[in-house]
Structure formats: C-alpha cells, structure tokens
Write an enzyme that holds these catalytic residues in place. Structure first.
Site: not given
Ligand code: UD1
Length: 370
Positions: A205
């Site tokens: 991820h």
């Molecule tokens: C975040 C953390 C990362 C951690 C990871 C674990 C930061 C900078 N990054 O990254 O350190 O290892 O979480 O998962 O804080 N999304 C969903 N559902 C959710 C959450 C996210 O669909 O419940 C999707 C959305 O499209 C979003 C993307 O995942 O844009 C990324 O989510 P985001 O929280 O921005 O970062 P992670 O890649 O999850």
C-alpha cells in the site's frame, strides 16, 4: 490526569488497544479517544474496534480522505476546539500517520504536553510521508516512548533530551500476544481453502510502490513467478485497489492463477493467516514487527526500513522493489530456516510500562511544587 488518545488510520488501532486497557487499570488516568476519521470503511476501522474490544471513540472528527495538506489541515481545524473544550493534561499520539502529526501540532501550539508512542523510528527517507510525520512529531513531544534501541539513538542524535526518552517495548506486539489465542479460533484458512505453510501472504500500500505503475508492474513481475510455486493471498488495501484499476494492472493480477485477491481482513483473521504462512511479502511497517515475533519469514518490498531490529534479530529481509532481488530473497527463504530472536521488551507489557511512566511523569514532573 486527563489524556486524549488519538487514532485515525488502521495501524493506529492495534497500538491504541493495549494502551486503553492499561489506562483503565490506572485510577489516576482518565482516558478519552478521539478518532480523526482518516480511515472510515468498516474493514479499515470499525472491525478493529470490534476485534480488539477498543472502547468506542468519544469523538469522531470524520475528516475522510484527501490530499496530505487538506487532510492534515482539516484534522487540525476540527481537533483544536476539542482540546480547548476538554482541557486535557496531555494528548497521546501513536505511529506516524497524518493524524499523528496533525493532532500533535494542535496540542503543541495550545501548550498541551504531547506524548508520542512509537517515537524515534527513522527510515532516513524523506520521500516517505511517514518519515516527515515521525521527525516532526518527535520534535514537539514531551514524552517519547520507543520500541527498539535504534530509536533511542536516533532521538539522541537529533538532540532530544535523554530524560524524555523511554525504551518501553512495542504496543503493537502487546496486541499480538494478547490476541494470539483468540486468533487461533479464526477459520480463515478453511474459508480460503489454504493449507498451513503452503501459501504466502502479500500486502502492498505504500505510495512509493503502488502510485507509480512502472514500479507496481516490476513488483508484479516477481509475484508472477512466486505465485506459480506458492499461492499468494493478497488482501488489497483501498489505495492499491484504486491504483491497480487506474493503471490497468488489475487484469494482469487477476489472470495469475496462484493469486488470491481478497478484501482487507480483520485483525484476528489476518493474524491467523500470517501465523501459518510460509512467507510474507509486504511494504507495511507493522507487519515486519509482527512476523518477527511470529517467526515467519518476511520480505520487505521497500528500499529501507525504520525498524532495523526486525532485520538484525528477526525474520525480515529488506529487499527493495526490483524483481531480481525479490526473487533471490524468496529463494533464500525456501533454502533455509531462520531462527529469529524476539527483540528486548517485546513481551506484551509495553502499554503497562507506558501507563506507569505517564503517571510518574504527571505527578513528579508537572503537578509537584517547584
Ligand atoms: C495511511 C498512512 C500510512 C499507513 C496506512 C495504513 C498517512 C500519510 N499514511 O495511508 O502511513 O501505513 O494508512 O493503511 O497517514 N481509503 C478508503 N477507505 C478508508 C481509507 C482510505 O477507501 O477507510 C482510500 C481512499 O481512496 C484514500 C486512500 O485509500 O484516498 C488512501 O488513504 P489515506 O488515508 O490517504 O492513506 P493510506 O494510503 O491509507
């Protein structure tokens, strides 16, 4: 001592769980939970509260997904009034996600002492968003709880006063040890029709791996070969799912006969799945630690790790993203058994140590007359 505990993203929940249990044992600590809403899907958030029996958050800031600046800014805007209203004696943050630095900054600016659990880890790679979050959070924390000796060295090197730093062990491992027996009852292997030791687990991820289609395609080259010998179970993170679809690589992955693409799993199912795997391939931080304790070989598909103890004593090999190196490391795993050593203080009692030190710090450090 009123403490607001922050959680926001998936890896935070297994760190908050043992802390809330330890705080509940201490009459001196009045612990509240604020969930920022950084992760919000049931599979990424609520299932962990259920599996780990974490009390429901007192407040949910419901920020959701956005760019780094927007997400961090929104958390700050919504957390500031909470701190002003609640007047906590401390704010506690865990890990290195955007919720960690956002709430840390709010606390520090309002002169509320900040406590950082899992401080001091450094990948020395500032292209990693988490590394920026780590460095900045540690710089404004009053109490820094560290999981491994390298973290202490890093903080001292950055000029953090020695008396603020406490090597206490690993709260994520507290959760693993507390739930191992319960995880045994999971029927995930039966559901997925897997035999112990006859499969691998894959998680991906990190933006550096999944946001650039060329890097992702290179990783798929290695996976293509591995899955032909060892079936791979791949619980796909929502970020990765989106990128696979956008880049057109989803079809290539789906066409690999040994690749089992599934939705993200809950904590207990994933723990059981890892514990019986022949090998784990990952770019996660926490999984490097969990496989070390489980004694399961781990190939970290990253150029570096902020958790060097997992490679020095544990089962971890940091192999990078090139297909050749991933395959060579996979062959090494097939060739020999590793005998890992569990790092010092990863004994299931880190949260108790933290609670003890916090109470002492509050009584002696902050409320005693000069
Ligand atoms: C975040 C953390 C990362 C951690 C990871 C674990 C930061 C900078 N990054 O990254 O350190 O290892 O979480 O998962 O804080 N999304 C969903 N559902 C959710 C959450 C996210 O669909 O419940 C999707 C959305 O499209 C979003 C993307 O995942 O844009 C990324 O989510 P985001 O929280 O921005 O970062 P992670 O890649 O999850």
């Amino acid at each position: 001592m009123k403490v607001i505990n922050i959680c926001g993203a998936r890896p935070n929940f297994m760190k908050i769980a043992p802390l809330m249990r330890a705080f509940a044992q201490r009459p001196e600590i009045d612990a509240r939970i604020v969930h920022t809403g950084q992760h919000y899907d049931d599979a990424m958030s609520r299932s962990f509260f259920d599996d780990l029996h974490i009390p429901r958050p007192d407040i949910n800031l419901e920020v959701g997904s956005a760019s780094h600046a927007v997400q961090t800014g929104l958390i700050m805007q919504r957390f500031e009034p909470v701190v002003l209203e609640e007047k906590p004696d401390a704010v506690l943050v865990v890990g290195d996600v955007n919720s960690t630095i956002a709430c840390g900054l709010v606390a520090a600016k309002l002169q509320v002492p900040l406590i950082h659990v899992e401080a001091g880890l450094r990948s020395f790679d500032r292209t990693m968003p988490e590394e920026v979050n780590r460095v900045l959070t540690d710089a404004i924390s009053e109490l820094l709880f560290v999981t491994e000796p390298a973290g202490v060295e890093n903080l001292l090197h950055e000029g953090v006063a020695r008396e603020k730093i406490h090597l206490v062990g690993n709260v994520m491992i507290d959760t693993l040890l507390a739930h191992r027996e319960m995880a045994e009852k999971s029927d995930v292997l039966e559901r997925l029709k897997l035999s112990p030791q006859k499969y691998g687990v894959l998680t991906l991820h990190r933006p550096s791996n999944v946001d650039d289609p060329r890097v992702l395609a290179g990783i798929l080259d290695a996976l293509q070969e591995i899955q032909a010998e060892t079936p791979l179970v791949f619980p796909v993170h929502p970020r990765t799912r989106g990128n696979l679809e956008r880049s057109g690589l989803a079809g290539r992955l789906a066409a690999m006969p040994g690749m089992r693409i599934i939705d993200p799993l809950g904590y207990l199912d994933f723990l059981k799945l890892m514990s019986r795997a022949a090998v784990v391939l990952t770019d996660s931080g926490g999984i490097q630690e969990e496989t070390t304790v489980l004694g399961v070989p781990c190939l970290t598909l990253r150029a570096n790790t902020e958790r060097p103890v997992t490679a020095e004593h544990g089962t971890n090999q940091v192999v990078g993203m090139s297909p050749e190196r991933i395959l060579a490391a996979y062959r090494r795993v097939q060739a020999g058994k590793v005998t890992p050593r569990v790092p010092e203080l990863w004994d299931g009692r880190a949260a108790e140590r933290i609670a003890e030190i916090m109470v002492r710090w509050h009584v002696v450090g902050r409320t005693a007359p000069p």
